[in-house]
Design a protein around this motif. Structure first.
Motif, mmCIF file in Angstrom:
data_model
loop_
_atom_site.group_PDB
_atom_site.id
_atom_site.type_symbol
_atom_site.label_atom_id
_atom_site.label_comp_id
_atom_site.label_asym_id
_atom_site.label_seq_id
_atom_site.Cartn_x
_atom_site.Cartn_y
_atom_site.Cartn_z
ATOM 1 N N SER A 280 0.725 -1.230 -0.003
ATOM 2 C CA SER A 280 0.069 0.165 -0.018
ATOM 3 C C SER A 280 0.820 1.304 0.057
ATOM 4 C CB SER A 280 -0.978 0.038 1.325
ATOM 5 O OG SER A 280 -1.917 -0.923 1.102
ATOM 6 N N LEU A 281 2.034 1.292 0.336
ATOM 7 C CA LEU A 281 2.948 2.351 0.662
ATOM 8 C C LEU A 281 3.741 2.509 -0.693
ATOM 9 C CD1 LEU A 281 3.924 2.027 4.210
ATOM 10 C CD2 LEU A 281 2.569 3.834 3.228
ATOM 11 N N ALA A 282 3.754 1.606 -1.539
ATOM 12 C CA ALA A 282 4.726 1.767 -2.735
ATOM 13 C C ALA A 282 4.071 1.515 -4.103
ATOM 14 C CB ALA A 282 5.759 0.788 -2.432
ATOM 15 N N SER A 283 2.833 0.572 -3.956
ATOM 16 C CA SER A 283 2.163 0.179 -5.569
ATOM 17 C C SER A 283 1.868 1.496 -6.011
ATOM 18 C CB SER A 283 1.356 -0.641 -5.081
ATOM 19 O OG SER A 283 1.887 -1.885 -4.965
ATOM 20 N N PRO A 284 1.181 2.495 -5.289
ATOM 21 C CA PRO A 284 0.515 3.627 -6.206
ATOM 22 C C PRO A 284 1.685 4.433 -6.693
ATOM 23 C CG PRO A 284 0.315 3.857 -3.463
ATOM 24 C CD PRO A 284 0.547 2.242 -3.881
ATOM 25 N N GLU A 430 -12.143 5.543 10.880
ATOM 26 C CA GLU A 430 -12.490 6.496 9.874
ATOM 27 C C GLU A 430 -11.630 7.283 9.118
ATOM 28 O OE1 GLU A 430 -16.549 7.947 10.259
ATOM 29 O OE2 GLU A 430 -16.054 5.844 9.655
ATOM 30 N N SER A 431 -10.521 7.577 9.601
ATOM 31 C CA SER A 431 -9.537 8.494 9.126
ATOM 32 C C SER A 431 -9.004 7.966 7.814
ATOM 33 C CB SER A 431 -8.521 8.876 10.023
ATOM 34 O OG SER A 431 -8.986 9.303 11.511
ATOM 35 N N ARG A 432 -8.706 9.040 6.907
ATOM 36 C CA ARG A 432 -8.002 8.520 5.628
ATOM 37 C C ARG A 432 -7.016 9.453 5.248
ATOM 38 N NH1 ARG A 432 -10.238 4.903 6.943
ATOM 39 N NH2 ARG A 432 -11.868 3.231 5.583
ATOM 40 N N GLY A 433 -5.905 9.124 4.651
ATOM 41 C CA GLY A 433 -4.873 9.851 4.183
ATOM 42 C C GLY A 433 -4.420 9.633 2.703
ATOM 43 N N SER A 434 -3.318 9.806 2.415
ATOM 44 C CA SER A 434 -2.932 9.836 0.792
ATOM 45 C C SER A 434 -1.420 9.511 0.778
ATOM 46 C CB SER A 434 -3.618 11.123 0.217
ATOM 47 O OG SER A 434 -3.011 12.228 0.722
ATOM 48 N N LEU A 435 -1.125 9.306 -0.444
ATOM 49 C CA LEU A 435 0.279 9.242 -0.816
ATOM 50 C C LEU A 435 0.650 9.466 -2.311
ATOM 51 C CD1 LEU A 435 2.673 6.405 0.845
ATOM 52 C CD2 LEU A 435 2.468 6.619 -1.752
ATOM 53 N N ASP A 447 4.869 12.251 -1.366
ATOM 54 C CA ASP A 447 3.961 13.619 -0.658
ATOM 55 C C ASP A 447 3.038 12.611 0.164
ATOM 56 O OD1 ASP A 447 2.626 15.361 0.483
ATOM 57 O OD2 ASP A 447 1.527 15.883 -1.230
ATOM 58 N N PHE A 448 3.259 12.363 1.464
ATOM 59 C CA PHE A 448 2.530 11.488 2.110
ATOM 60 C C PHE A 448 1.898 11.845 3.531
ATOM 61 C CE2 PHE A 448 3.213 7.852 5.735
ATOM 62 C CZ PHE A 448 1.930 7.415 5.503
ATOM 63 N N HIS A 449 0.543 11.723 3.589
ATOM 64 C CA HIS A 449 -0.019 12.250 4.674
ATOM 65 C C HIS A 449 -0.875 11.044 5.298
ATOM 66 C CE1 HIS A 449 0.692 16.526 3.499
ATOM 67 N NE2 HIS A 449 0.716 16.038 2.410
ATOM 68 N N SER A 450 -0.494 10.617 6.527
ATOM 69 C CA SER A 450 -0.973 9.536 7.104
ATOM 70 C C SER A 450 -2.672 9.866 7.428
ATOM 71 C CB SER A 450 -0.302 9.127 8.210
ATOM 72 O OG SER A 450 -0.661 9.766 9.450
ATOM 73 N N GLY A 451 -2.993 10.905 7.906
ATOM 74 C CA GLY A 451 -4.054 11.186 8.189
ATOM 75 C C GLY A 451 -4.676 10.286 9.432
ATOM 76 N N ILE A 452 -3.926 9.900 10.275
ATOM 77 C CA ILE A 452 -4.227 9.129 11.494
ATOM 78 C C ILE A 452 -4.881 10.036 12.492
ATOM 79 C CG2 ILE A 452 -3.241 7.961 13.587
ATOM 80 C CD1 ILE A 452 -3.090 6.183 11.106
ATOM 81 N N LEU A 453 -6.014 9.830 13.009
ATOM 82 C CA LEU A 453 -6.728 10.504 13.770
ATOM 83 C C LEU A 453 -7.362 11.914 13.232
ATOM 84 C CD1 LEU A 453 -4.817 10.152 17.219
ATOM 85 C CD2 LEU A 453 -6.628 8.845 16.588
ATOM 86 N N SER A 454 -7.517 12.044 11.917
ATOM 87 C CA SER A 454 -7.877 13.185 11.209
ATOM 88 C C SER A 454 -9.367 13.414 10.908
ATOM 89 C CB SER A 454 -7.036 13.327 9.781
ATOM 90 O OG SER A 454 -7.462 12.360 9.090
#
Length: 614
Positions: A280-284, A430-435, A447-454
């Motif tokens: 999930s952290l490299a395939s995109p 519930e939280s979501r991030g992007s990479l 450009d990675f944003h974990s979104g944890i607790l967001s």
């Protein structure tokens, strides 16, 4: 590095290229190679071989992989301070070695519910469809209904060679006093609440069961099989296209291992299929560098050719927010692994002379729990709405998971006490991030944003507060409890009834004291809750369970792959790893990665056989 780990210079074309030798990638490569001996396959992995690596084979040495500088990890750090995490940049490790996460994780045997697979809402991937694949990869040595487990797969599941029975018995009894029963099989695919002595991806003889050792190596060491090549310490930069058909990959030496000269790009053609299985952290990133992703992202990253405009690539990142809290106990040194953490001489002696504790992952009890109606009533309106919507009705599912861990990673005492820890993590955050990539080269930052607790309503934080209070009550009710390791707990206001304590009591008094604590549950004020919330924001991490960045869903709903794992808008390109997760996985994720690998291999074999007969 074994002699079979090579790619002859003459090999510039194969039938199938698999980018990534993690858990699912190893499964896919091995199954295809065994089922289709006439096809040539190439697996490319950026990390080193795991063969002969004691930190892999000895389960106890999992803790060496917790070091951010471990050569077996790839660290992904959020690109900027995240406000909801008290301004921290979260660092998340992924497997950087053959076998991926299965070579470095904590080996906890934990299965998603059938309901979790159903929630993906994809034909052929419902829970009932996945049961054969969940059974196919395992040889299960544990309690429960044998019909729900495998008996002849390459991955052995057992208790391993070491246990701490006193700690487990006390913890389970305490959990039962709170309404969380001991269950025979917490991994029967339907049980949603309970506690059980932890089963592990460890053989009965005490060896880690990883995808590379158990799937790939037997094939690679079989001289009769010549159709599988594995290239290590090289990473795939991008997929090469002819029009919109995947025609091969471009790869280069990983500079982390080969630093003598700048890596040179090399390519290999794929006659039939390219499979991206980098996680999930490299395939995109591989897809985006290949021209597959959001057109606006690709333009900003200076990708020359946009092959397919897929806005879902790199979106939807989610992970299980995890934190550990530690407690003082009255256990004996032989009941924990703290000696291995604090005394290299002890560990060296165990490695030289042998010791059953080497076959332990230190996780003694696993739990999955749901709040009571009374608990739900006190958790706020936003959470109550979610509970009514997603948890109250239908097949039950847990809210929080965790484990009793027979170690303390943060012991401030001059001499090590036998402190232990409890982990807890939201199972359906519930939280979501992007990479997303920022440039066309693998060396460009992500450009990675974990979104944890967001999540805006703060539901994930509410769930973690409940988890903390719940597991603290569990451990307080055990006779072995002697208080909290204060540096791993919130900073409660002065005079708080919930403040950390250290109990200096004798063994003769511990049963009486634990009985008293079972009658006197801790109370928390609004100020105490605020202290817990702040502590969580300052310290919470993840469970190393990244999901969902190339999800399997309709294209118009942000999907990247269809039910056959084919990437939308192109031909001959597949994704096979947990980046396809279309919803939450209420468990540690390695089990699901094995199952995805098995399911993917089944799909690909059918397609490749049909292609050869066409």
């Amino acid at each position: 590095m074994g002699p079979y780990i090579t790619l002859p210079d003459a090999v510039d074309e194969v039938d199938v290229v698999i980018a990534g030798g993690g858990t699912a990638g190893c499964v896919v490569a091995a199954r295809l190679a065994a089922a289709l001996p006439s096809l040539s396959l190439l697996l490319i992995e950026g990390g080193a071989d795991n063969a002969g690596n004691p930190t892999v084979s000895h389960p106890l040495l999992f803790f060496t992989h917790l070091d951010p500088k471990s050569p077996n990890n790839i660290m992904y750090t959020s690109s900027s301070p995240e406000p909801q995490l008290a301004g921290r940049q979260l660092a998340i490790p992924a497997g950087g070695i053959l076998g991926g996460g299965s070579s470095i994780n904590m080996m906890a045997y934990s299965r998603a519910l059938l309901r979790d697979w159903d929630a993906w809402e994809t034909e052929g991937w419902r829970g009932e469809n996945m049961i054969p694949f969940l059974k196919k990869f395992e040889t299960y040595v544990g309690p429960g209904d044998a019909a729900m487990h495998g008996s002849s797969g390459p991955i052995q599941v057992s208790r391993g060679t070491f246990a701490s029975p006193r700690a487990a018995t006390q913890f389970i009894s305490a959990a039962e006093s709170l309404g969380f029963p001991e269950v025979e099989d917490l991994n029967d695919l339907v049980t949603a609440s309970g506690v059980q002595r932890q089963l592990r991806y460890i053989s009965p003889s005490g060896l880690r069961q990883d995808a590379a050792s158990r799937y790939l190596r037997p094939l690679l060491e079989d001289e009769r099989r010549q159709n599988l090549h594995v290239l290590l310490e090289h990473r795939v930069g991008r997929v090469l296209f002819e029009g919109t058909r995947a025609a091969g990959v471009e790869f280069m030496a990983n500079p982390e291992f080969q630093r003598d000269e700048p890596p040179k790009a090399r390519s290999v053609r794929a006659r039939k299929m390219v499979v991206v299985s980098c996680g999930s952290l490299a395939s995109p990133s591989v897809l985006e560098r290949s021209g597959v992703g959001s057109a606006s992202v690709l333009r900003r990253a200076r990708v020359e050719q946009i092959v397919a405009d897929l806005p879902g690539v790199g979106e939807g990142y989610h992970d299980h927010p995890l934190i550990l809290h530690s407690y003082h106990t009255a256990l004996e040194p032989s009941e924990t692994i703290n000696s291995a953490l604090t005394d290299p001489e002890v560990l060296g002696k165990w490695l030289q002379e042998g010791n059953d504790i080497l076959g332990s992952n230190a996780q003694e009890v696993a739990f999955k729990v749901r709040p009571s109606d009374e608990d739900v009533a006190g958790m706020g309106r936003e959470f109550q709405h979610r509970w009514e919507r997603e948890f109250k009705n239908g097949p039950p599912r847990p809210l929080v998971g965790g484990a009793l861990v027979m170690a303390c990673l943060e012991d401030p005492s001059p001499a090590p006490r036998q402190n232990i820890s409890i982990s807890s993590f939201n199972l359906y955050p519930e939280s979501r991030g992007s990479l997303h990539i920022t440039g066309p080269s693998p060396s460009d930052p992500v450009d990675f944003h974990s979104g944890i607790l967001s999540d805006p309503a703060g539901i994930d934080l509410t769930e973690q507060v409940w988890a903390y209070k719940t597991h603290r009550e569990m451990i307080r009710r055990t006779p072995m409890y002697r208080g909290e390791v204060a540096v791993t707990h919130p900073r409660f206001p002065a005079g708080s009834a919930a403040a950390c304590v250290y109990l200096d009591i004798t063994a003769d008094a511990e049963e009486e004291e634990s009985t008293k604590r079972r009658r006197e549950r801790l109370t928390y004020t609004a100020e105490d809750d605020a202290a817990i919330e702040q502590w969580l924001r300052e310290h919470i991490g993840t469970a190393w369970h990244p999901l969902g960045t190339c999800k399997m869903a309709p294209r118009e709903k942000g999907g990247v792959v269809d039910k056959n794992l084919s990437v939308y808008g192109v031909q001959g390109l597949k994704v096979a790893d947990l980046s396809i997760a279309a919803g939450g996985i209420g468990a540690n994720t390695c089990n699901s990665a094995f199952a995805v690998g098995e399911k993917a291999a089944d799909i690909f074999i059918r397609e490749l056989v049909g292609d050869s007969q066409a």
